[in-house]
Structures are given as structure tokens and as C-alpha cells.
Motif scaffolding. Sequence first.
Motif, PDB file in Angstrom:
ATOM      1  N   VAL D  54       0.941  -0.898  -0.588  1.00 55.54           N
ATOM      2  CA  VAL D  54      -0.032  -0.131  -0.145  1.00 55.54           C
ATOM      3  C   VAL D  54       0.587   1.270  -0.231  1.00 55.54           C
ATOM      4  CG1 VAL D  54      -1.647   1.364   0.910  1.00 55.54           C
ATOM      5  CG2 VAL D  54      -1.950  -1.120   1.528  1.00 55.54           C
ATOM      6  N   HIS D  55       0.753   1.974  -1.435  1.00 59.59           N
ATOM      7  CA  HIS D  55       1.915   3.165  -1.270  1.00 59.59           C
ATOM      8  C   HIS D  55       0.644   4.458  -1.473  1.00 59.59           C
ATOM      9  CE1 HIS D  55       4.962   1.298   0.077  1.00 59.59           C
ATOM     10  NE2 HIS D  55       5.775   1.159  -1.182  1.00 59.59           N
ATOM     11  N   LEU D  56       1.122   5.502  -1.059  1.00 55.92           N
ATOM     12  CA  LEU D  56      -0.085   6.618  -1.523  1.00 55.92           C
ATOM     13  C   LEU D  56       0.518   7.304  -2.750  1.00 55.92           C
ATOM     14  CD1 LEU D  56      -1.051   8.087   1.949  1.00 55.92           C
ATOM     15  CD2 LEU D  56      -2.257   6.511   0.333  1.00 55.92           C
ATOM     16  N   VAL D  57      -0.211   8.097  -3.587  1.00 51.40           N
ATOM     17  CA  VAL D  57       0.405   8.894  -4.262  1.00 51.40           C
ATOM     18  C   VAL D  57      -0.876  10.273  -4.874  1.00 51.40           C
ATOM     19  CG1 VAL D  57       2.023   7.498  -5.888  1.00 51.40           C
ATOM     20  CG2 VAL D  57      -0.322   7.905  -6.607  1.00 51.40           C
ATOM     21  N   ILE D  58      -0.336  11.172  -5.257  1.00 47.51           N
ATOM     22  CA  ILE D  58      -1.357  12.265  -5.538  1.00 47.51           C
ATOM     23  C   ILE D  58      -2.272  12.224  -6.630  1.00 47.51           C
ATOM     24  CG2 ILE D  58       0.114  13.488  -4.574  1.00 47.51           C
ATOM     25  CD1 ILE D  58       0.651  14.258  -7.730  1.00 47.51           C
ATOM     26  N   ASN D  59      -2.566  11.321  -7.408  1.00 45.28           N
ATOM     27  CA  ASN D  59      -3.514  11.156  -8.379  1.00 45.28           C
ATOM     28  C   ASN D  59      -3.070  10.140  -8.995  1.00 45.28           C
ATOM     29  OD1 ASN D  59      -1.600  11.311 -10.412  1.00 45.28           O
ATOM     30  ND2 ASN D  59      -1.726  13.823 -10.635  1.00 45.28           N
ATOM     31  N   GLY D  60      -4.685  10.134 -10.150  1.00 46.00           N
ATOM     32  CA  GLY D  60      -4.898   8.564 -11.187  1.00 46.00           C
ATOM     33  C   GLY D  60      -3.882   8.109 -11.705  1.00 46.00           C
ATOM     34  N   THR D  61      -3.193   9.336 -12.477  1.00 49.47           N
ATOM     35  CA  THR D  61      -2.440   9.412 -13.827  1.00 49.47           C
ATOM     36  C   THR D  61      -1.016   8.383 -13.416  1.00 49.47           C
ATOM     37  OG1 THR D  61      -3.426  10.873 -14.506  1.00 49.47           O
ATOM     38  CG2 THR D  61      -0.851  10.076 -15.273  1.00 49.47           C
ATOM     39  N   ALA D  62      -1.209   9.392 -11.799  1.00 49.07           N
ATOM     40  CA  ALA D  62       0.874   8.344 -11.403  1.00 49.07           C
ATOM     41  C   ALA D  62       0.493   7.271 -11.296  1.00 49.07           C
ATOM     42  CB  ALA D  62       1.366   9.622  -9.760  1.00 49.07           C
ATOM     43  N   ALA D  63      -1.026   7.359  -9.981  1.00 49.26           N
ATOM     44  CA  ALA D  63      -1.275   6.117  -9.854  1.00 49.26           C
ATOM     45  C   ALA D  63      -0.957   4.819 -10.745  1.00 49.26           C
ATOM     46  CB  ALA D  63      -2.354   5.457  -8.793  1.00 49.26           C
ATOM     47  N   ASN D  64      -1.362   5.153 -11.773  1.00 47.71           N
ATOM     48  CA  ASN D  64      -2.099   4.077 -13.117  1.00 47.71           C
ATOM     49  C   ASN D  64      -0.844   3.943 -13.500  1.00 47.71           C
ATOM     50  OD1 ASN D  64      -4.900   3.978 -12.590  1.00 47.71           O
ATOM     51  ND2 ASN D  64      -5.033   5.369 -14.036  1.00 47.71           N
ATOM     52  N   ALA D  65      -0.034   4.976 -13.914  1.00 49.81           N
ATOM     53  CA  ALA D  65       1.329   4.815 -13.942  1.00 49.81           C
ATOM     54  C   ALA D  65       2.634   3.710 -14.178  1.00 49.81           C
ATOM     55  CB  ALA D  65       1.911   6.181 -15.192  1.00 49.81           C
ATOM     56  N   GLY D 231       9.896   8.889 -10.922  1.00 51.81           N
ATOM     57  CA  GLY D 231       8.791   9.878 -11.064  1.00 51.81           C
ATOM     58  C   GLY D 231       8.195  11.394 -10.582  1.00 51.81           C
ATOM     59  N   GLY D 232       9.186  11.571  -9.394  1.00 50.23           N
ATOM     60  CA  GLY D 232       8.930  12.766  -8.583  1.00 50.23           C
ATOM     61  C   GLY D 232       7.542  12.549  -8.129  1.00 50.23           C
ATOM     62  N   HIS D 233       7.038  11.697  -7.762  1.00 51.15           N
ATOM     63  CA  HIS D 233       6.300  11.438  -6.945  1.00 51.15           C
ATOM     64  C   HIS D 233       6.253  10.988  -5.376  1.00 51.15           C
ATOM     65  CE1 HIS D 233       3.201  12.324 -10.017  1.00 51.15           C
ATOM     66  NE2 HIS D 233       4.344  11.414 -10.862  1.00 51.15           N
ATOM     67  N   LEU D 234       6.878  10.859  -5.375  1.00 51.97           N
ATOM     68  CA  LEU D 234       7.314  10.754  -3.591  1.00 51.97           C
ATOM     69  C   LEU D 234       7.234  12.076  -2.801  1.00 51.97           C
ATOM     70  CD1 LEU D 234       7.620   9.246  -0.822  1.00 51.97           C
ATOM     71  CD2 LEU D 234      10.269   8.803  -1.378  1.00 51.97           C
ATOM     72  N   LEU D 235       5.614  12.346  -1.990  1.00 56.66           N
ATOM     73  CA  LEU D 235       5.970  13.226  -0.876  1.00 56.66           C
ATOM     74  C   LEU D 235       6.428  13.780   0.291  1.00 56.66           C
ATOM     75  CD1 LEU D 235       4.147  13.916  -3.436  1.00 56.66           C
ATOM     76  CD2 LEU D 235       2.566  15.571  -1.515  1.00 56.66           C
TER      77      LEU D 235
END
Lengths: 348, 348, 348, 348
Positions: D54-65, D231-235
Motif C-alpha cells: 500500500v503506497h500513496l500518490v497524488i492522483n490517478g495518472t500517477a497511480a496507474n502509470a 517519477g518525482g511522486h514521493l512527497l
Amino acid sequence: MYFASDNAGPAHPKVLEALTRANAGYAMGYGADPIMDDVRALIRDAFEAPDAMVHLVINGTAANAIMLATMTDPWDTVFCTPMAHIHEDECNAPEFYTGAKLTLVPDLDAKMTPDALEAAILKEENRGVHGPQRGPVSITQVTEKGTVYTLEEIQALTAVARKYGLKTHLDGARFANAMVALGCTPAEMSWKAGIDAVSFGGTKNGLIGVEACIVFDPAVSRPFELRRKRGGHLLSKHRYLSAQMEAYMTDGLWTWMAEQANARCARLTAGLRRIAHVSLQYEPAANMIFFQTTRAHHKRVLDGGAVYYVMDGDEQAGEPDEFLTGRLVCDWSMTDTGVDQFLALMAG
Amino acid sequence: MYFASDNAGPAHPKVLEALTRANAGYAMGYGADPIMDDVRALIRDAFEAPDAMVHLVINGTAANAIMLATMTDPWDTVFCTPMAHIHEDECNAPEFYTGAKLTLVPDLDAKMTPDALEAAILKEENRGVHGPQRGPVSITQVTEKGTVYTLEEIQALTAVARKYGLKTHLDGARFANAMVALGCTPAEMSWKAGIDAVSFGGTKNGLIGVEACIVFDPAVSRPFELRRKRGGHLLSKHRYLSAQMEAYMTDGLWTWMAEQANARCARLTAGLRRIAHVSLQYEPAANMIFFQTTRAHHKRVLDGGAVYYVMDGDEQAGEPDEFLTGRLVCDWSMTDTGVDQFLALMAG
Amino acid sequence: MYFASDNAGPAHPKVLEALTRANAGYAMGYGADPIMDDVRALIRDAFEAPDAMVHLVINGTAANAIMLATMTDPWDTVFCTPMAHIHEDECNAPEFYTGAKLTLVPDLDAKMTPDALEAAILKEENRGVHGPQRGPVSITQVTEKGTVYTLEEIQALTAVARKYGLKTHLDGARFANAMVALGCTPAEMSWKAGIDAVSFGGTKNGLIGVEACIVFDPAVSRPFELRRKRGGHLLSKHRYLSAQMEAYMTDGLWTWMAEQANARCARLTAGLRRIAHVSLQYEPAANMIFFQTTRAHHKRVLDGGAVYYVMDGDEQAGEPDEFLTGRLVCDWSMTDTGVDQFLALMAG
Amino acid sequence: MYFASDNAGPAHPKVLEALTRANAGYAMGYGADPIMDDVRALIRDAFEAPDAMVHLVINGTAANAIMLATMTDPWDTVFCTPMAHIHEDECNAPEFYTGAKLTLVPDLDAKMTPDALEAAILKEENRGVHGPQRGPVSITQVTEKGTVYTLEEIQALTAVARKYGLKTHLDGARFANAMVALGCTPAEMSWKAGIDAVSFGGTKNGLIGVEACIVFDPAVSRPFELRRKRGGHLLSKHRYLSAQMEAYMTDGLWTWMAEQANARCARLTAGLRRIAHVSLQYEPAANMIFFQTTRAHHKRVLDGGAVYYVMDGDEQAGEPDEFLTGRLVCDWSMTDTGVDQFLALMAG
């Protein structure tokens, strides 16, 4: 007097004859030609590696980049020296194929040292997911400066890599020249020294344009093939690559050509040592020499018809007594006469 | 009776002779060989395009992918047909080099139609930054199914592209076969019809492995060169590519070879029309035929020694009376005798 | 006593209030929210750059990578220091977005010097298409070691870049802290000093997670937007980014928070100078301190409840008298009391 | 009367309260915040999957990709429908992160069918390394057209995927709305139905901007984290993502909000059925409606203050009696009054 590069000379006539033989009739494409079966057997036999992956590509950049891509995740870094061909001369091809980056490990005489490698590996240690992760180690043999790793030196580097669970790649664009210089077997200079993957060069040693990609773990073979195709590097008329490599591996042509190149280079080295104001930058161990002399001297020799690269400045303009580095490379077709003419011109 | 592919036959002897001639002595590498100057002049002359960018690569996948990359941003989509080689047969190489995606435009007889193209372009219209942006249009001539666009058909497609500010690319792996079929000039089938970039094939038409990348806007040349190098597609011993292409463009060898292949294909087509239970899927216009017959028929012919691909099923297992598609391709070296033997076997 | 990072403290209450205000009712997504219009105006006004591109992303890695990608071709190399965040702390994100590589320029006190930059640029000079091409120069302000470039130092670097036609990028994750330290305007520390693009940080200075991407050439805006979307960095509910940045730029909140952090850091620096066995590694100029003391000392302080990173070794195991580096970062919420408690613990 | 998107409404007040609570004091960054431990436990518990990544990202595009990238090799193709968000609305993000391509599988009412999937898989069968290789299957639930797969339909698709050894991904941007519509559990709509990975949406259902990436094979976790960072998606200030998701998963807020949205949509659907000249394009099953009416009708309603998208044409210009499609989406905050006002306007 052409010493600009070992990719500037002709292919050996036997290579062209092999192309002509291969040209008869129809053949399956894309690596399914029967000659490739022979090539695979010849290379596996030479390397004492009956299961090794063996595939052909057209040049060293493709061999290095595609093979490294099979060993690297896109979040990794590849360890190499600052003068590594993969760093300086491939216009980001390794980064393109791997998605990763390169970490430059300081060299001694163009050779990576085990201590410097371990320090570089340790430096990537403490950043979790923030920094690049440790990827494979890539070394070049013959090095980009004409020196040659001893087998012990290779073993020491691969031992460090293995200590940290890293794979190792040998950029062997001049594999034959190094092996001949060391007087060892292909296996000793590769898997017996701990190397996992070899770019086995043919282009700089008398072929038209072929390198074998050799990985001792055959599980890499399928991903390699897919990466090769995706990179546009699978040839339809593959038989013409196979034919070159078959000629290369037959009757010791490959080692004979490397011996010729190295012998000319040794003669050239000995001659240069006798010429005033000329100093060698590294100890030439195979078929490549880096030497220094004055700009005026370079200019006179180049104007006299010799062809080679002056590395760090313009030989035509600037202070005449400034020392500049020249690079001389002997290919298999260089003659003693050619060497002696050049030395006479240099000495003159 | 080898009809599997036009990349399975031999290279023309003149090509090998050219390699041998090119092999004399030393030459500058990486495209700076003097033969390449001739090649550039010959191609620019043939295409009536004195400023065109002309570079060589080893195969069609590299030509298509690298050239498309110079015309595409990574957020674009490339318009092509569902059977386009760039879509089906290049293992994601176009995506790799461009970073973009492909949009499939429905075809009629393997040819993109202007209406379908415009509909596909319009469909990408209203999504702002969310959807892919409109990139170049790529068509294949001879198409992947052996049909040939007329000049008017090409003009109609490029007119649609131009209406929306899009560039056009012609995958001309079989450029010569199409041009000969149309009886037109290279310029008429390219820039005069609105095409911006051509993958000018040699490999399938009697060379060992060379395609010319031709772009009529020479500003693309430098980015092309850097992309080629970054993809590992710049050859050090480039003269052996140049020599092949020089032979190809000299004394009409390229058109002569295409004429041979097309003539054999016409003979084959005529013969197939006379054989019961055999039907042609498309109207063969150049050197490639798709035909249908029963599995049992295919099996008998293949067992009899013919070589070709059965496309949509296993010819060895399954219902004997099921109809399957076979593909026949003639290369320059196919003979009337070979065709007639095959037809006799088919008819038998 | 939490000095681990300026991204570990709370957001300013005004930021949360702004989120709550922004939460009312419906709003257009994807950057079309009306608050974003205000943000754009506020930033353009602060930077005296009425035409600048202004877009928001969630963090510094995204800001750096996407903006660099708009300034870089995939065959380029980006010049930065060996400790650059883009090199050490972004897990290959810059390489991923640009397709390019990084060239490490030696630093002095974490600052790139003009001479080192020019030498690095010149080193990429003579390889034609073989080596990477010269790309943009990226510097970090506040540097990764807590030092701050003077305006003159920035000007000198951008002058070198401009001399070779290269663009410049400022990684301003701590832009506010540097600007406050220098007592200059945003324009003076950016375009007036020759900078082309700024990652304008908010996250480390009291926001929840927003950075503005500012490029003074607005032509970059559309490609930036497409790259942002392609990277998955365009937020649907963009108003919550806008609201944070609006609060930040209103009534000087951003400079006030940086002043707070810098003032606490100055107090901490002064205190540390008075403590035996503690030495500062760099001259702290903004809100970050690197200091050395013995492992035993670190251990005692950390066991006493302070939180900070020990950079080059394990503070729990090893020789107690070995000197290790610690990093202290003050955020806007740090108090004088917190600083004094820490100093007391250190001195104890 | 705002029906443009479920990402246009406000976040639930509890979400903002959670942010405010999370804002107290210092917290470890980058996912190491203690709230994330709770989130992981809550999601694993809800999904009856104690080991799931289980990990979190900011939006669906990031999650999907990013998630697809962990399931895909760059030579693969991902199977999805022609209207898949990953195909139409992510500007090549899936291609960027995976390096692969997408194969469009025909749909029925926006749902992929098992037969069409199997046909598409088989079509990629016979090309060896030439064509893309079979990658994962990705479906969207709620579909992009507002329909909902039954559990049996999902099972049938994953059975086909499994037959060919392929992984499956569920784009669950509206997971909650679908689950509520089906009256099933999270496990039943995911791993119990054969799904390997879920983009678990929160943004469209009352959060500010968070999606959970759930993969039932925890071995993917580390590669996922590295891809996310690259991808720059770790906050850094990850706690503000965690806090949103914690509020979402607490006391059934997530299902309650989906129930609200679905109930409003049902009311809207029932009302639309009673209005002349309005026809529904699909059977609305969750919170989204596609309907057709005349351009004149659309124009009147939009001019009357309603907000929604007209999909296939300009509602302001063109033939007034042409039928155009409108899309209506209800979010959690839509009221019965809002629905009724809209219906009155439509009926008016």
C-alpha cells in the motif's frame, strides 16, 4: 602512416570472402541463419562457456548499451571510470537504453581500482530511495588509454562488485588485443575473473562491423533479444553479421590480427622512446599509444602526412612549444614499413 | 521456391564488389568517408532535392524510429494503420525513440484513407493537455499487404496532414518496388506528393543492410545525427554502408532489381489466378501477394518444398478444409523458373 | 529539538486556513481555478516578470526534473555540482524526464565556480556527435551545504553559461531563505542575475507541498504543461495547490517564514561556536548547519532527545572519539526555546 | 448545478480536519509518518489482504502509470479499452513510465469483454521478438462511461488474463462508487475477482488529492517505491497524504460519500428518463451519466447556469437540432435540491 583509429583500416580479406560465401541463395533472417549456429558454438567453445548467451550487434555502443540494460534497473547507477567509452563517447546511449545514470570512479592509468570502486559503492549507501541504487560495474579492456588490466586486477574489481551483489560488464572493444597482451585465454579474462557480461569486439580488429554480446547467465538471452529488437538492432539479413564473426573465430584469425596490431604498436613504442622531446603518457600495453610532444612537432609530423588525433588542443594554432597529447592506434593492417616511416618522420 | 521474404535472398553481386572496392586502405569513420559524399549527391539528385538531409542506417526499424523521433514530441501520437510495420513489427522501437504513442487509423486494403485520417485527427482534438497531441502521419509504400498508394492517394493524405499542420513520413522499405509499379520518379512519390521524410529502403531490394533516411527539411540533420548516435546506430566503419548504397544508386541498379521482383510477382499473380480454390486477398501491385487456400493445400505445397509464411494459423494442425492466408514475396533474385515451379506445385 | 529537516515541521496555520477557504463549492480543475490567476499575478509581480511562465507542482524533484526537461535535449548533459539535489537525491528523476545525463562540476563550499564550470563546458567540446552535448547549468540556492551564492557569484556563473549559449536553472527549494539572507529581491536573485528558470520552493518553507516553476521565457509554458501532464504531475483539484501558494505570497508570509528559520539558525550557529569540540564545516548562511563533533557527543545529544541526521557514519557504533558530521536545519516553526534547549543539551 | 466532474466539488470537511490534526508538530517525511502506518493497516484490513503493498500518490495518472510500470516490461503492450483513461486522458504517461505501448481491446458499453480480450491477446501471438509482447490487462471500474463491471464480468476477464499468464490492473478512480453500486466488499471487487493491482481512488470521492496503490503481491513494493521516487511522486510532507486517506477509511466515510454521489445520480437518471428528447447513452450504474439531446437544448440548459461537458461538438454553434452527448457527474456533495433544479431546468 594512418594511426587515427583501429576502425579506420580495412577489413581482413577473409572477412569479405566470408560475406561472399554467405551471399549464396536464401537464408532465414533475424539470427536464424545456420551460420549463427556455428558462431555461437565457436564463441562458447573459445570461452569455455557452453551455455553462454551469444548474440551479435553492429557496434560497441549497441553492445554496451543493450547488455548493460539487461543488467540495470532504471533507478540504478553504473560504475565506470571518467574516460569510459560508455561515459564519453556514446552520446547518452547507455542512459537511453538503461534509463539509469553513471557514477564515475576515479582511475589510475585509466584503470578502475578496487579501493576507488568500493568507496564509490559505499558513497551510494545511505540514501534509501532518494539516491540512485547500485547497479553494475563496467570496465574497459584494453582501457581507453591503451593500458591493460592484469587478470589479478580484474579479479580484485569483480570481487568488490560481488561483495555488494553487483554484476560486472567488460567493454571488450579491444578484447583480442588485451588477451594477446596478457597471453591468457578468453575464459581467464572473463568469467574466470568474475566478469558476467562481455562486449566482444570485432569491428576494431579487422571486421566490418560486428560485436558479440556474451553473457554467462543464459537467462538474460530473451530480454536481451527483446531489447535489441526494440532498439532497432536486430538485422533481417543477419547472415552477414554471422559470416564476419565466423571468419573471425576460425583458424585464430582474431588473435592473429590482434598480434599484428600489438606488434606494430610495440615497434612504434620502442621507436618513440628514442625520439627527443617525446614522452609517453601511459605504458602502452596493446595497440594504442598516448604521447606528448610540442605543438610545433605535431604540426610538422601531421603536415608530413601522418594521420592521428591530437587530443587536447589545436595543433595548428597556439604556442609552438606547448606540449600536446597525440594518440596513435595500430590496426591489424599496419606494416613495419608504415611504423618506420612514421618514426622517421617523427625523428626527422 | 523461397517466397518467405524479400530479406531472405542474396545481395546483388555488385554490392559485394562495392564492399571489396571500399575495403582498400584507410578511411575516415562515422560517415565522413568520401563514398558517403557520393551517396548524398546520388540520392539528392535522384530525388531532385539538392538540400535534403541524407543519412544511412542499418535497417528499416532504425530508419523509421529515429526519423519519426525527429518529427515527434514525446507527448504526441503518430498516425498509422493497424498493420503498419512501426506498429506491429518493431517491438516498440518507435515508442522507445519518440517517447510517444501510435494512433491506429482504419485502412482500406492496407491503405490509410483521407477520411479516416481526418476523423482520427479530429478525435484527438478536444482534450487539451490531457490527451496525446497530434503528431506526424506515417504511411507505408508498398503497404504491408502488397498494395500501392497512387500518387493521388498520397497527395490526398498529405493534404489532410498539412491542413492540421502535421508532418508526414513514408516508410519506404519497398520504395523502389512501389515507384517502379507506379512508373513515377522518386520526387513524385515523395516531396512532390507532400511527404516530409522517407525511409528509403535498400535491404529488401538487394542490399546487405542499408536504408537511407531522407528528410527534405535539412534543419533536421543535426538532431537526426545525435539521435542516431544515442541509439547506437552510427557505424564507425561507415564506408561499408556507403558502398552498398552507392552501388544501389549507380546505373539504375535499384530500379532494375525492383523491376525484377515486381515482374516475378506479376507472373506469380497471373498464375495463382488460374489455380482453383486459391483467392487473392488484395490486388498485388508490387512484389508481395496475400492469398487464401485450404490448410490441406498449404500443407501439401509447403511439404513439397516451397517456403512462405502462413499468417493466421498452423498449417500442420487443424481442419484441412479451413482457409488460411499465405504470403508470397518475390525478391530481385527470384527467377521465372522458380515462379513456375511453385505454380506447378500449387496447381499439382 | 527537531532539526532533521525543514520539511518535517508543520505548515503555517494560514496555509491550512487557505485550504479551508478554497474548499468552498465547485471549482474548475487542472489549473483553471481562479485562485491560480491570483498566484500567477502575485509571483509575476514579486519577480517583476509580467510575462513569466508560472506553474505549480507538488515538490522540488518534479519542479527540477520537468523544468530541466524543457531546457534539455536527450543527448545533452546538465552541469551541476557533485552534491546537487538533482544528482544525489532524486533517484534519476532528472535523467528520466530529460533523457540526458549530468556532468559534475567541482564545487567550493558547495558552490559551483565559474572557472570549474568553464573547464567542464570546454571538456565537452571536441567530440562531435560522440559525446553528450552541452546542456543547461543548474545551481542550488541555498546550496545543499547551507551556503549561499552572492548575486555576483550567480552573475559570474550565468555569464559563463551565456558565453556558450547555455541556459541556467536555479534549484530554489530554499529560495526564500537565500533571498532573505542576501537581502535582495526575487528578480535580483533570478533573471537580473541571468537565471532562466527557477524552482521556487514552498514546501520546505511552511507549505504542505507546492513549488512554483518559473521560466522567464513564456514560450516554454506549453511544453512544460505537456511534460507535467505526461509525468502525472497535473492535479485535478489544483485549487489546493493554488491556495497554498496564494497564502505564501500574501502579506509577505513567505519572507517572514524564511526570516524566522534563518534567525533561529543564526542563534544556533552562534551557540555552537561557543561549544568545545564542535566545529562548523561550512559558513552557515541561511537555515542549515553542518557541524562536526565526536561520535560520543552525537550519541549523547541524540539520546537526549534531539533529532537530526548524522551524515557519514553510524552514531551508535564505532570509535567514540571519531568525528562525524551532523546536519541541523531550522524551519519557520523552530523557536528560540527549542534552539536554546538544544544548545544546552549540546553543551551539557 | 455543477455536474462537470467529481473532481470539481469540495473535499469533505473531515478531510480538512484531518489535515489540521496532522499539522501538529514535527513528523518524519517520505512515507515514514506514523499516520501512514494506520493507513496501511486500514486498507489492508478493508481489502482482507494483510500483506498487500500500500503506497500513496497524488492522483490517478500517477497511480496507474507507476503501478503499470511495475507490471510491464518496456517491450510489452498493455491491454485496455479505446476509452480507457490510461489511453485517452493521461498524455502518454503510461507509455512514459512503462516504456511500453497500449493495445486497444473493443468494448461493449465501455466494458472489455472476455472474447475481445482473448482475441486481442491471440493477435499478439505469432511475431516472436518482432511484435510487442503481451503485458498486463487494465480495466476501469466504474468505466469511463459510467457503467460498472459485475463481479462475474471481472472474474471472466481475469480468467482470460491468467490463462495467458498476464497480470491485471484495476483503474479504480471511482472504486468506491462501483463497490457501493455492486454492494460487494473491496476484496470481492479486487483480488477475489482475480485482480493483481488496484488504483484505489480518493480524489474523485471527496479527498483533496490522494490515491492508494494497492498490489496484492508485496514483492512489488520496493520497485514501486523506486519508480515513484524516480517519477518525482514521493512527497516529503507525506503526512498530509496519509491524513486524507486515514479520514477516508475511517468510520466508513469513503463508502458514505460514494453512496451520496450514487444516490444523486440515480435521482438524476430517473428524472432524465422523464424528459422528452433526452436519451441515455449507457445505463448509468454509479455516479456518471452520458445523455443525448439537441444542441439547442444543451445550449438553453448551459445558458441557464448548469455546468457540464458537451462531449462531441460545440454546443454554441452548429445545427440547433443536432443531437450531442452531455456528461453529468455527481460528487458526494451534490444535493437533491441541486439535482432537482437541474432537472427543472432541463424539463423547462
